[in-house]
Write a protein that holds these residues in place. Structure first.
Motif, short mmCIF file in Angstrom:
data_model
loop_
_atom_site.label_atom_id
_atom_site.label_comp_id
_atom_site.label_asym_id
_atom_site.label_seq_id
_atom_site.Cartn_x
_atom_site.Cartn_y
_atom_site.Cartn_z
N HIS A 166 5.31 -29.51 52.70
CA HIS A 166 5.84 -29.48 54.23
C HIS A 166 6.08 -27.88 54.78
CE1 HIS A 166 8.42 -31.27 57.52
NE2 HIS A 166 8.96 -30.14 57.46
N ASP A 221 6.76 -24.28 55.88
CA ASP A 221 7.86 -23.60 55.74
C ASP A 221 8.51 -23.73 54.25
OD1 ASP A 221 7.59 -21.81 57.86
OD2 ASP A 221 9.50 -22.79 58.74
N HIS A 222 7.90 -24.46 53.43
CA HIS A 222 8.80 -24.46 52.16
C HIS A 222 7.96 -23.65 51.15
CE1 HIS A 222 10.36 -28.93 52.51
NE2 HIS A 222 10.95 -28.17 53.38
N GLY A 223 7.09 -22.83 51.50
CA GLY A 223 6.59 -21.63 50.71
C GLY A 223 5.11 -21.74 50.29
N LYS A 224 4.25 -22.31 50.85
CA LYS A 224 3.11 -22.36 50.17
C LYS A 224 2.53 -21.21 50.15
CE LYS A 224 0.70 -25.01 52.91
NZ LYS A 224 -0.27 -25.72 53.54
N THR A 225 2.28 -20.20 51.32
CA THR A 225 1.77 -19.13 51.67
C THR A 225 2.10 -18.00 50.46
OG1 THR A 225 1.60 -19.77 53.79
CG2 THR A 225 0.92 -17.55 53.48
N THR A 226 3.58 -17.99 50.79
CA THR A 226 4.30 -16.89 49.85
C THR A 226 4.16 -17.13 48.06
OG1 THR A 226 6.15 -17.09 51.39
CG2 THR A 226 6.78 -15.99 49.19
N ASN A 232 10.65 -24.74 45.11
CA ASN A 232 10.70 -23.25 45.38
C ASN A 232 11.89 -22.99 46.33
OD1 ASN A 232 9.32 -20.78 45.98
ND2 ASN A 232 8.87 -21.32 48.03
N LYS A 233 12.35 -21.57 46.28
CA LYS A 233 13.30 -21.21 46.87
C LYS A 233 14.76 -21.43 46.16
CE LYS A 233 11.43 -21.64 51.63
NZ LYS A 233 11.66 -21.71 52.90
N ASP A 283 16.32 -19.33 44.38
CA ASP A 283 17.19 -18.18 44.86
C ASP A 283 18.19 -18.59 45.86
OD1 ASP A 283 15.74 -16.78 47.51
OD2 ASP A 283 14.44 -17.73 46.09
N LYS A 284 17.89 -19.56 46.70
CA LYS A 284 18.97 -19.75 47.83
C LYS A 284 20.28 -20.32 47.39
CE LYS A 284 16.31 -21.45 51.95
NZ LYS A 284 15.97 -22.63 52.37
N ALA A 294 11.04 -22.14 41.22
CA ALA A 294 10.18 -20.87 41.39
C ALA A 294 11.00 -20.41 42.82
CB ALA A 294 8.81 -20.99 42.12
N SER A 295 11.14 -19.16 42.73
CA SER A 295 11.41 -18.15 43.84
C SER A 295 10.07 -17.52 44.09
CB SER A 295 12.57 -17.17 43.55
OG SER A 295 12.69 -16.47 44.71
N ALA A 296 9.15 -17.89 45.06
CA ALA A 296 8.18 -17.30 45.50
C ALA A 296 8.42 -15.94 45.99
CB ALA A 296 7.24 -18.18 46.32
N VAL A 297 9.51 -15.90 46.92
CA VAL A 297 9.90 -14.62 47.55
C VAL A 297 9.91 -13.38 46.39
CG1 VAL A 297 12.10 -14.72 48.02
CG2 VAL A 297 10.68 -13.96 49.70
P1 GDP Z 1 4.59 -22.03 54.25
O1 GDP Z 1 4.70 -22.60 55.78
O2 GDP Z 1 4.81 -23.13 53.38
O3 GDP Z 1 3.29 -21.59 53.99
O4 GDP Z 1 5.74 -21.07 54.18
P2 GDP Z 1 5.72 -19.57 54.00
O5 GDP Z 1 5.26 -19.11 52.59
O6 GDP Z 1 5.36 -18.92 55.08
O7 GDP Z 1 7.25 -19.50 53.88
C1 GDP Z 1 8.28 -19.92 54.72
C2 GDP Z 1 9.41 -19.10 54.72
O8 GDP Z 1 10.20 -19.25 53.68
C3 GDP Z 1 9.20 -17.62 55.02
O9 GDP Z 1 10.39 -16.77 55.92
C4 GDP Z 1 9.31 -16.92 53.33
O10 GDP Z 1 9.70 -15.55 53.32
C5 GDP Z 1 10.38 -18.13 53.04
N1 GDP Z 1 10.45 -18.02 51.68
C6 GDP Z 1 9.22 -18.45 50.86
N2 GDP Z 1 9.54 -18.46 49.54
C7 GDP Z 1 10.80 -18.17 49.43
C8 GDP Z 1 11.66 -18.43 48.30
O11 GDP Z 1 11.44 -18.40 47.10
N3 GDP Z 1 13.02 -18.15 48.56
C9 GDP Z 1 13.47 -17.77 49.82
N4 GDP Z 1 14.82 -17.59 49.92
N5 GDP Z 1 12.75 -17.76 50.79
C10 GDP Z 1 11.35 -18.01 50.73
#
Ligand code: GDP
Length: 310
Positions: free
Chosen positions: A15, A17-22, A130-131, A133-134, A167-170
């Motif tokens: 979905h 913003d769930h963090g694919k790119t990160t 993912n995330k 760490d939240k 994971a915490s991709a960030v």
């Molecule tokens: P995509 O739309 O799936 O490609 O999502 P993005 O990689 O662009 O990430 C969407 C948002 O979530 C960005 O603001 C990222 O910084 C944030 N984000 C991605 N991975 C993590 C994580 O592991 N932890 C937290 N807290 N935020 C994350």
């Protein structure tokens, strides 16, 4: 059946913003490749904006990472559900998918949409929660939600036994244990190597390459991106392109590109299992098959809405 252990082909689905790119950025970074410089180079390549708007091309979306002795090709999938057919075509090129789910938000409408497509293609998903760490992350519940969704979508027994990484991709951390994080993403690379089947080795059989996506640049013209399903393709060779209506056009392969990091790299030959871009034919379209001239056997075309260029 012999398999090529030197390669894995996966798609990454989630979905928005769930963090694919990160996640992909971190996988690139930890394997020694940085996205920032390379995106500039990629953008410098001429592309046709109209085609891009219509969702026919993907640019800077194919990523290849070397881990141990294996090249991992990662195909990104579109962030919107309205790219008719593109998700299916990408899934046809790969042997596995990584489903990324936010550890707080859980499964969302597009999680369902993309997971359904993967299950229909008989792919076995790997799940990355993912995330973590939240502060409000609830990874265990989210895994239950994911399992629930698999069941609703009629996953088979094999698919239901999906491996999970947290994971915490960030932060660039991951683990197969929900209660701790390792200081790197090794568990994700290892999960890919262990659970995604390697392509079948059949480089000596007659070539079959199918076009899944199109691209264009001013130097080489129209480019077909896809997978070599069987045999070997060589630069300079005369081949046949079998059109959707069964008619055939012969042409000479002028260039073959493989992927490395976010770059395309010219190569002399590609073998079964490789994801490549091919030039030499202006009238090339999605779903068409390239074969040897003396062995014109087309691959089945997906029964879906296939966009073609006018
Ligand atoms: P995509 O739309 O799936 O490609 O999502 P993005 O990689 O662009 O990430 C969407 C948002 O979530 C960005 O603001 C990222 O910084 C944030 N984000 C991605 N991975 C993590 C994580 O592991 N932890 C937290 N807290 N935020 C994350």
């Amino acid at each position: 059946m012999t398999r090529r252990e030197d390669i894995r082909n996966i798609a990454i689905i989630a979905h928005v913003d769930h963090g694919k790119t990160t996640l992909v950025d971190q996988l690139l970074k930890q394997s020694g490749i940085f996205r920032d410089n390379e995106v500039v180079a990629e953008r410098a390549m001429d592309s046709n904006d109209i085609e891009r708007e219509r969702g026919i091309t993907i640019l800077a979306k194919n990523t290849a990472i070397d881990y141990k002795d294996t090249r991992i090709n990662i195909l990104d999938t579109p962030g919107h559900a309205d790219f008719g057919g593109e998700v299916e075509r990408i899934m046809k090129m790969v042997d596995g998918v990584i489903l990324v789910v936010d550890a707080y938000e859980g499964t969302m409408p597009q999680t369902r949409f993309v997971l359904k497509k993967a299950l229909e293609q008989n792919l076995k998903p790997l799940v990355v929660v993912n995330k973590v760490d939240k502060p409000a992350a609830r990874p265990a519940e989210v895994v239950d939600e994911v399992l629930e969704l698999f069941i609703e979508l009629d996953a088979n027994d094999d698919q239901l036994e999906f491996p999970v990484a947290y994971a915490s991709a960030v932060n660039g951390t991951a683990s197969d244990n929900p209660d701790s994080q390792d200081e790197n993403m090794q568990s994700i690379y290892e999960m890919i190597l262990e659970h995604v089947p390697a392509p079948i080795e059949n480089r000596d059989e007659p070539l079959q390459f199918q076009v899944a996506l199109l691209d264009y640049n001013d130097y080489v013209g129209r480019i077909g991106i896809g997978r070599v399903f069987r045999g070997t393709m060589r630069v300079g060779e005369q081949v046949s392109l079998i059109k959707i209506d069964g008619t055939v056009k012969n042409f000479r392969v002028t260039k073959i590109f493989g992927f490395f990091g976010l770059k395309r790299v010219e190569i002399d030959e590609a073998v079964a299992g490789d994801l490549i871009a091919v030039s030499g034919m202006e009238d090339i379209n999605v779903g068409e098959t390239i074969t040897p001239i003396d062995h014109q056997e087309a691959l089945p075309v997906l029964g879906i809405d296939e966009p073609t260029l006018q």
